[in-house]
Design a protein around this motif. Sequence first.
Motif, mmCIF file in Angstrom:
data_model
loop_
_atom_site.group_PDB
_atom_site.id
_atom_site.type_symbol
_atom_site.label_atom_id
_atom_site.label_comp_id
_atom_site.label_asym_id
_atom_site.label_seq_id
_atom_site.Cartn_x
_atom_site.Cartn_y
_atom_site.Cartn_z
ATOM 1 N N GLU A 8 45.076 7.577 26.861
ATOM 2 C CA GLU A 8 45.286 8.310 25.741
ATOM 3 C C GLU A 8 46.417 9.293 25.631
ATOM 4 N N GLU A 9 46.499 9.923 26.926
ATOM 5 C CA GLU A 9 47.534 10.775 27.028
ATOM 6 C C GLU A 9 48.761 10.375 27.128
ATOM 7 N N ALA B 222 49.791 7.615 25.745
ATOM 8 C CA ALA B 222 50.152 7.016 24.448
ATOM 9 C C ALA B 222 50.929 8.038 23.569
ATOM 10 N N LYS B 223 50.707 9.516 24.034
ATOM 11 C CA LYS B 223 51.522 10.572 23.390
ATOM 12 C C LYS B 223 53.121 10.460 23.638
ATOM 13 N N TYR B 224 53.382 9.884 24.691
ATOM 14 C CA TYR B 224 54.809 9.778 24.926
ATOM 15 C C TYR B 224 55.565 8.376 24.611
ATOM 16 N N SER B 225 56.742 8.520 24.517
ATOM 17 C CA SER B 225 57.628 7.258 24.413
ATOM 18 C C SER B 225 58.244 6.655 25.670
ATOM 19 N N GLU B 226 58.482 5.562 25.641
ATOM 20 C CA GLU B 226 58.884 5.061 27.032
ATOM 21 C C GLU B 226 60.111 5.720 27.661
ATOM 22 N N GLU C 183 60.726 9.065 27.394
ATOM 23 C CA GLU C 183 60.360 10.196 27.801
ATOM 24 C C GLU C 183 59.826 10.080 29.276
ATOM 25 N N LEU D 16 46.489 0.617 22.339
ATOM 26 C CA LEU D 16 47.344 1.565 22.410
ATOM 27 C C LEU D 16 48.888 1.229 22.561
ATOM 28 N N PHE E 106 52.968 2.836 23.157
ATOM 29 C CA PHE E 106 53.770 3.988 23.550
ATOM 30 C C PHE E 106 54.382 4.635 22.266
ATOM 31 N N LYS E 107 54.324 5.823 21.830
ATOM 32 C CA LYS E 107 55.105 6.584 20.894
ATOM 33 C C LYS E 107 56.279 6.152 20.709
ATOM 34 N N ASN E 108 56.700 5.874 19.181
ATOM 35 C CA ASN E 108 57.965 5.553 18.883
ATOM 36 C C ASN E 108 58.948 6.557 18.986
#
Length: 107
Positions: free
Chosen positions: A70-71, A73-77, A79, A103, A105-107
């Motif tokens: 979950e933590e 998934a708050k980041y993009s690849e 990052e 989940l 990665f963040k876009n």
Amino acid sequence: MIPNNLQNYLKMNTLRTLRTCERGHQYYKSSDCPVCPICESERQPESDFLLKLSAPARRALENNEIKTLEELAKYSEKEILKFHGLGPASIPTLKEELAKAGLIFKN
């Protein structure tokens, strides 16, 4: 004349230095990396997905307070790839683990 493989062996062993970590473990290392291999082998990751990563990649996530999917998934690849110790080879494993949990990665 010394064969190349023996020259390489001698070169590698002359570059290695004996070190002692803060817990008293003694080990030889040729790089300036401060990580004790004995301490590292005794560490257990908090999450199962971290077990599937190399030690440098696992430490990179842990050092950035990422211990769960979950933590992560708050980041993009992009990052994630900026973290020291985590490279492109880890991304497929991370994507697979995120997908298993529903989940991305963040876009």
